[in-house]
Design a protein around this motif. Structure first.
Motif, PDB file in Angstrom:
ATOM      1  N   GLU A 252     -29.540  -7.096  46.944  1.00  0.00           N
ATOM      2  CA  GLU A 252     -30.205  -5.854  46.652  1.00  0.00           C
ATOM      3  C   GLU A 252     -31.644  -6.172  47.413  1.00  0.00           C
ATOM      4  O   GLU A 252     -32.015  -7.171  47.466  1.00  0.00           O
ATOM      5  CB  GLU A 252     -30.549  -5.662  45.274  1.00  0.00           C
ATOM      6  N   GLU A 253     -32.301  -5.065  48.077  1.00  0.00           N
ATOM      7  CA  GLU A 253     -33.596  -4.808  48.639  1.00  0.00           C
ATOM      8  C   GLU A 253     -34.240  -3.768  48.064  1.00  0.00           C
ATOM      9  O   GLU A 253     -34.037  -2.704  48.527  1.00  0.00           O
ATOM     10  CB  GLU A 253     -33.453  -4.954  50.213  1.00  0.00           C
ATOM     11  N   GLU A 254     -35.174  -4.263  47.270  1.00  0.00           N
ATOM     12  CA  GLU A 254     -35.914  -3.132  46.646  1.00  0.00           C
ATOM     13  C   GLU A 254     -37.723  -3.209  46.889  1.00  0.00           C
ATOM     14  O   GLU A 254     -38.134  -2.253  47.210  1.00  0.00           O
ATOM     15  CB  GLU A 254     -35.626  -3.333  45.104  1.00  0.00           C
ATOM     16  N   LEU A 255     -38.045  -4.512  46.734  1.00  0.00           N
ATOM     17  CA  LEU A 255     -39.641  -4.348  46.770  1.00  0.00           C
ATOM     18  C   LEU A 255     -40.126  -5.200  48.013  1.00  0.00           C
ATOM     19  O   LEU A 255     -41.574  -5.384  47.878  1.00  0.00           O
ATOM     20  CB  LEU A 255     -39.899  -5.225  45.297  1.00  0.00           C
ATOM     21  N   GLY A 256     -39.415  -5.332  48.931  1.00  0.00           N
ATOM     22  CA  GLY A 256     -40.057  -6.274  50.169  1.00  0.00           C
ATOM     23  C   GLY A 256     -40.311  -7.674  50.103  1.00  0.00           C
ATOM     24  O   GLY A 256     -40.552  -8.176  51.022  1.00  0.00           O
ATOM     25  N   PHE A 257     -39.453  -8.425  48.764  1.00  0.00           N
ATOM     26  CA  PHE A 257     -39.649  -9.752  49.086  1.00  0.00           C
ATOM     27  C   PHE A 257     -38.577 -10.191  49.952  1.00  0.00           C
ATOM     28  O   PHE A 257     -37.379  -9.684  50.194  1.00  0.00           O
ATOM     29  CB  PHE A 257     -39.232 -10.312  47.477  1.00  0.00           C
TER      30      PHE A 257
END
Length: 587
Positions: free
Chosen positions: A259-264
């Motif tokens: 998953e790629e959500e908040l830019g971490f």
């Protein structure tokens, strides 16, 4: 219309078969063996753990309320101030044994920070409590932690400050919103619990026991549970070794799609060239997904691969009724398995200093392994042993770690070729002495010892053990002919004795405190440890390979080449188990 069963994991199961009558019988025997071996805690110990968690919850709530008051918040804010305790690791997964520690995470409000409030104020509170012993703060760890015993129960306590003024008791830590406006250290701390929750979510039968200690082993076992959703523990044990005997590293083990959500930053060898260098990627399922086994080196991967093969052979013989479960649990005879070892002796002025010093040195041992492999271009391999030992006869506070040394299998050995790792060890010692909390009396000595020189205090009851033929076969790459192996060993020992005789006649070099060869039975002389500063007598071997050479060779590989190699290996595994490279979410 009957709905299809839910798919767990990034691929379909390898088998939906349930247990046979023979599997059920083996499962019964396995469970009996675990009970007889004392691997389950008593009801009394379980109740005591719950009591400790309750006390710890009250302590952190009082701590947060105290800080809220000191910072001038309103009476209403002080009344509502709260902190929540979560568990993770083996305790959260329900597979801890007697004496295991409790991995805990304290989640507090945004105005209670890690460095001053947790490691100073809370540390002071715990340090003043009679129930708390062996308190050890580790603020410089990758995941900062405070270790201690509370009423005899070992606790590892992490802290995470989230972007809320008031933390509710029913906070859903698995929700990605807890990661809003937090730094990377906090993400790692939060993910300790988030990963445990994800593991339980993505395993078909959470009632099935069989998780091993540590998050890496838990993830590996969880993947096997996904492959065989209807298997019982005895089946999962044998399938575990079968799957990872055939696994083609560095293909990643993943429980779910990324998953790629908040830019971490997440583990992705396409974007992060460093990720493409990992030997044994085991990817955490909670966002942001990372490789939890980044510490593994080529040597440790080789050791684990050997043991997967060994375990698989035993499980096959158990299924043929030619062996029983105790054969799988025989302890590995580390101190009888290598001809050469590194002995890392640690001394301090007192027991409290030793506990802090030993924890720091242990956290750096991985660097020594990597440095030796790099400086010898991978030709000299190290196996670190995860236990520390103490000589009861030493008058000073003392601890020791050991690492097995051997040449890489298949390497062509030139006549007279030897390794000199003095420079490597000196560099390692310098890095260790950079410890921010170093105190006078904290010293470290690294020495080379032969198998016959291993100190007796590492053996049960102070007596060296004799390896049986079964234990000799624990290393799968050893020769198939025991007779030939015996003859080879005899020749090697004769040559070893000749070398020792030659070394005893050579002049000694007293300038180095990080030897390759130590010419005395204990590795470090008694007087050296008592004084805490004297240098051990040493004899040295030949030439050190340059890390600059290793770096130059590594630079020639390039990112594109490493990605191509990873993709080719992945395609091979896809053919083996029937899924596509795309299923991993990497293309």
């Amino acid at each position: 219309m009957v709905s299809s069963p839910r798919q767990h994991g990034v691929t379909k199961p390898l088998s939906l078969a349930g247990p046979s009558a023979a599997d059920l019988l083996r499962n019964k025997k396995l469970n009996k063996f675990l009970i007889d071996s004392g691997l389950y805690e008593t009801k009394e110990e379980a109740a005591k753990r719950e009591e400790v968690l309750g006390r710890l919850k009250q302590i952190v709530v009082d701590w947060v309320k105290q800080l809220t008051c000191l910072r001038g918040y309103t009476d209403k804010m002080v009344e509502d101030a709260n902190a929540v305790i979560y568990t993770f690791g083996s305790y959260r997964l329900g597979v801890h044994g007697p004496g295991a520690d409790i991995d805990t995470l304290c989640v507090g409000p945004s105005y209670v920070n890690l460095d001053e409030d947790f490691f100073f104020v809370l540390h002071g509170i715990l340090n003043g409590m009679e129930e708390v012993t062996e308190l050890q703060p580790v603020p410089d760890a990758h995941v900062p932690v405070m270790k201690f015993k509370f009423d005899g129960i070992s606790v590892d306590l992490l802290y995470a400050s989230i972007s809320l003024l008031v933390v509710p008791d029913n906070l859903d830590i698995s929700d990605v919103s807890v990661l809003y406006d937090v730094d990377e250290r906090t993400v790692w701390s939060l993910n300790s619990c988030r990963v445990a929750d994800k593991i339980l979510k993505h395993v078909p039968n959470v009632e099935v026991t069989g998780f091993l200690g540590g998050v890496n082993w838990a993830l590996l076992v969880a993947r096997v549970c996904q492959f065989y959703p209807n298997a019982i523990p005895s089946m999962l044990v044998s399938r575990f070794f079968m799957v990872y005997t055939q696994w083609r590293w560095p293909n990643p083990v993943m429980l779910c799609a990324k998953e790629e959500e908040l830019g971490f930053a997440v583990w992705d060898p396409r974007r992060n060239p460093k990720d493409g260098t990992h030997h044994m990627p085991i990817i955490t399922p909670a966002y942001p997904c990372m490789n939890s086994s980044y510490n593994d080196s080529a040597s440790t991967l080789r050791v684990m691969t050997d043991q997967f093969l060994f375990g698989n052979r035993i499980c096959e013989t158990i299924e043929l009724n030619k062996a029983q479960w105790p054969a799988l649990f025989e302890p590995y005879m580390f101190f009888e398995s290598y001809r050469n070892y590194l002995q890392v002796d640690i001394v301090a002025a007192n027991a409290d200093d030793l506990r802090l010093w030993k924890g720091w040195v242990e956290s750096r041992l991985r660097q020594l392994t990597l440095m030796i492999e790099c400086d010898t271009l991978g030709k000299l391999q190290c196996r670190p042993y995860p236990h520390d030992y103490s000589d009861p006869l030493k008058q000073c506070s003392h601890g020791a770690f050991f690492m097995g040394l051997q040449r890489k299998q298949g390497e062509v050995i030139l006549e007279g070729q030897q390794f000199d790792i003095r420079g490597t060890v000196d560099e390692f010692r310098r890095s260790v002495y950079m410890y921010a909390f170093w105190m006078p009396g904290m010293e470290i000595y690294v020495s080379h010892v032969h198998r016959k020189q291993i100190p007796l205090y590492v053996f049960p009851n102070g007596h060296k053990r004799v390896r049986s033929p079964k234990q000799l076969s624990q290393r799968p790459y050893e020769g198939a002919s025991r007779k030939r192996k015996h003859n080879e060993t005899h020749v090697d020992e004769n040559e070893h004795n000749k070398r020792i005789k030659r070394q005893s006649l050579s002049p000694q070099n007293r300038d180095s405190v990080s030897p390759v060869i130590v010419n005395h039975s204990c590795g470090i002389q008694e007087s050296n440890l008592e004084n805490g500063c004297a240098k051990p007598e040493v004899e040295v071997e030949m030439v050190r390979n340059s890390r600059a050479q290793a770096s130059q060779l590594g630079a020639e590989d390039g990112y594109e080449a490493s990605v191509k190699i990873a993709e080719n290996r992945s395609q091979k595994l896809c053919k083996l188990v029937g899924w596509s490279f795309k299923d991993w979410g990497l293309v």
